[in-house]
Design a protein around this motif. Structure first.
Motif, short mmCIF file in Angstrom:
data_model
loop_
_atom_site.label_atom_id
_atom_site.label_comp_id
_atom_site.label_asym_id
_atom_site.label_seq_id
_atom_site.Cartn_x
_atom_site.Cartn_y
_atom_site.Cartn_z
N VAL A 1 0.86 -1.18 0.00
CA VAL A 1 0.00 0.00 0.00
C VAL A 1 0.90 1.22 0.00
O VAL A 1 1.74 1.37 0.89
CB VAL A 1 -0.92 0.02 1.25
CG1 VAL A 1 -1.75 1.28 1.28
CG2 VAL A 1 -1.80 -1.21 1.28
N ARG A 2 0.72 2.08 -0.98
CA ARG A 2 1.52 3.32 -1.06
C ARG A 2 1.10 4.30 0.02
O ARG A 2 -0.05 4.31 0.46
CB ARG A 2 1.33 3.98 -2.42
CG ARG A 2 1.86 3.14 -3.54
CD ARG A 2 3.12 3.77 -4.08
NE ARG A 2 3.73 2.87 -5.04
CZ ARG A 2 4.92 2.35 -4.89
NH1 ARG A 2 5.65 2.62 -3.85
NH2 ARG A 2 5.40 1.54 -5.80
N ILE B 1 1.23 -5.68 2.85
CA ILE B 1 0.03 -6.43 3.24
C ILE B 1 0.49 -7.89 3.29
O ILE B 1 1.12 -8.38 2.35
CB ILE B 1 -1.09 -6.28 2.21
CG1 ILE B 1 -1.45 -4.80 2.04
CG2 ILE B 1 -2.31 -7.10 2.62
CD1 ILE B 1 -2.33 -4.53 0.83
N THR C 1 -2.65 -5.37 7.06
CA THR C 1 -1.88 -4.31 6.41
C THR C 1 -1.02 -3.68 7.49
O THR C 1 -1.54 -3.21 8.51
CB THR C 1 -2.80 -3.25 5.78
OG1 THR C 1 -3.63 -3.88 4.81
CG2 THR C 1 -1.99 -2.14 5.13
#
Length: 95
Positions: free
Chosen positions: A6-7, A19, A33
């Protein structure tokens, strides 16, 4: 296993949060996450070691220095403790 990245919400930040998915010792599948961003995270498909408390598997972390907590945070904590000790010794006229 790392399933994705996840940016950061900040477009100028190079950090990403992995994640990852694992199965608890009781056989329950869990996907988490990470709450810690890294500039060099494990890539999707990488097999990683997971640390978790059986009573709260949702707070699991990847067993790496970047994921167990901020390296920068530990650095500032150590520096702060050093300065407090130095100040206390100076106030007691030990230095």
């Amino acid at each position: 296993m790392v399933t994705g990245l996840v940016r950061s919400r900040d477009p100028d930040s190079p950090s990403v949060r992995p994640i990852f998915r694992f199965t608890t010792l009781e056989g329950h599948p869990v996907e988490v996450t990470s709450k810690y961003g890294e500039t060099n995270p494990p890539q999707p498909g990488a097999r990683v070691t997971i640390l978790y408390a059986p009573e709260d598997s949702g707070r699991a972390v990847i067993n790496s220095s970047g994921q167990r907590g901020s390296t920068m945070g530990w650095t500032f904590t150590a520096l702060g403790l050093f300065l407090v000790t130095l100040g206390a010794l100076s106030a007691l006229n030990v230095l």
